[in-house]
Design an enzyme around this catalytic site. Structure first.
Site, PDB file in Angstrom:
ATOM      1  N   ASP A 179      -4.603  -8.156   6.081  1.00  0.00           N
ATOM      2  CA  ASP A 179      -5.593  -9.086   5.537  1.00  0.00           C
ATOM      3  C   ASP A 179      -5.050 -10.501   5.422  1.00  0.00           C
ATOM      4  OD1 ASP A 179      -7.453  -7.092   5.297  1.00  0.00           O
ATOM      5  OD2 ASP A 179      -7.030  -6.685   3.204  1.00  0.00           O
TER       6      ASP A 179
ATOM      7  N   GLU B  74       0.834  -1.190   0.000  1.00  0.00           N
ATOM      8  CA  GLU B  74       0.000   0.000   0.000  1.00  0.00           C
ATOM      9  C   GLU B  74       0.875   1.248   0.000  1.00  0.00           C
ATOM     10  OE1 GLU B  74      -3.611  -2.036   2.584  1.00  0.00           O
ATOM     11  OE2 GLU B  74      -2.216  -0.665   3.570  1.00  0.00           O
TER      12      GLU B  74
END
Length: 399
Positions: free
Chosen positions: A168, A152
């Protein structure tokens, strides 16, 4: 701010969260203009794998607010309108470097994710609301048997924020880095030698359902370990997995005060928590109640949401993120002054977030983003520079 983003992604990913949520990553933009419109990202394939690599740069254009993807030159392309049921997204893949090779692409001012996959292209679809991300906790997701991962980032006028993430899932290993304006390079996200296999082995050896987080292909290849939040969702972990610890915390603070100092740069800002009638009430220095928490469940702890919701405000959010970190790291019973930022005290209780414990234990620098607010105390795997010269993403061996 990064931690709050991870909270939103984790809370929403099970229902195919949209990449528009990524807009809030990083610091607010400024008008400095010191950062160019695009910067180089050097991709290096040290995986040792012979299968092709596909790379995707997906997210939100910070200049327009549009969702879309960037090509290898850093040119932005907005997603077309999707449908219901979802329609196939345009092929946004970029051919990655072969094993032992490097390739440089350019990334624009964006807030999003850089996905990479081995052997097969990822399947993305579009709804009327935007992009549907992979949700491999769902056994029918078309990406379930593909080996992939993502980083990210935000690049804006204030600089670059780039991280590795396991919020996640834990999967194909990689490291991130940035060459700073003074020419030096910093990096994070690299596993210890043998760390990839060691994570799976440790989870498989941990009693209480943790072995069920590991997903494999039919041929036995380990693809990933799901986060414990998804372990609850899929039934791999029992809903009661943290009950004993949570109950002990609530019992302790019925007779003891929990002091939370959520801001490292404001040590005199303190809140005081006590459990009364099953509710933990926090007061400020004047004795006024500023926020209250019902006793959380495991889902609230692992996801840092629901009963531990952390709005982007100046009081409840900072207290909640501190509680969330304390629950995941199991430091609330041993230290009534939070946050406890000493990693030596983390994960010492038998009832803890063993997923986060194992991953941090196998990181070369000890840093990871194993739950939403793993940045409390700066234990997250993040690099940042206000005027970056170049970014790096290195695919590491699966060993």
């Amino acid at each position: 701010m990064l931690g709050r983003l991870r909270h939103r992604l984790l809370a929403a990913a099970g229902s195919a969260a949209l990449l528009g949520a990524l807009l809030t990553l990083g610091a607010p933009t400024t008008a400095s203009g010191a950062v160019p419109a695009t910067i180089p990202l050097k991709l290096t394939n040290n995986s040792g794998r012979g299968d092709p690599v596909y790379v995707y740069n997906l997210g939100t254009n910070l200049a327009t607010g549009q969702q879309g993807w960037a090509d290898a030159d850093g040119t932005f392309h907005a997603w077309p309108t999707g449908g219901n049921p979802p329609t196939p997204a345009p092929d946004a893949s970029i051919s990655g470097p072969a094993a032992g090779q490097s390739k440089t692409i350019r990334i624009p001012k964006f807030s999003g994710r850089i996905y990479f996959s081995y052997g097969q292209k990822l399947v993305f679809r579009l709804t009327t609301g935007g992009l549907v991300q992979p949700a491999v906790q769902n056994p029918s997701d078309p990406n379930r048997d593909i080996l992939f991962n993502w980083s990210e980032y935000t690049l804006n006028d204030s600089g670059l924020w780039l991280n590795s993430t396991q919020v996640d899932m834990f999967s194909a290993p990689y490291a991130v880095g940035v060459q700073r304006s003074d020419g030096t390079t910093i990096s994070t996200g690299r596993l210890k030698s043998g760390g990839y296999k060691a994570v799976f082995d440790a989870l498989r050896g941990q009693s209480g359902g943790w072995a069920g987080l590991v997903q494999t292909r039919a041929d036995g290849t380990a693809l990933r370990a799901l986060s414990p939040a998804y372990g609850l969702e899929t039934g791999a972990l029992p809903a009661s997995v943290l009950d004993d610890y949570i109950n002990r915390v609530w019992q302790k603070y019925a007779t003891t005060t929990l002091t939370v100092s959520p801001f490292a740069d404001q040590p005199n800002t303190k809140y005081y928590g006590r459990v009364s009638g099953g509710v933990m009430n926090f007061t400020d220095s004047s004795g006024a109640v500023v926020t209250s928490f019902q006793k959380p469940d495991a889902s609230s702890v692992f996801g840092c949401h629901k009963l531990l919701d952390a709005p982007n405000d100046a009081v409840r959010g900072p207290i909640s993120r501190t509680l969330c970190a304390g629950f995941n790291r199991s430091t609330l019973l041993t230290n009534p002054a939070q946050p406890d930022t000493s990693s030596a005290s983390f994960y010492q209780d038998p009832v803890t977030n063993h997923y986060a414990r194992v991953i941090h234990g196998q990181m070369a620098d000890g840093k990871a983003y194993a739950f939403a607010f793993d940045d409390v105390g700066q234990h997250e795997s993040l690099v940042h520079d206000g005027n970056p010269l170049q970014a790096y993403l290195t695919l590491d061996p699966l060993s």
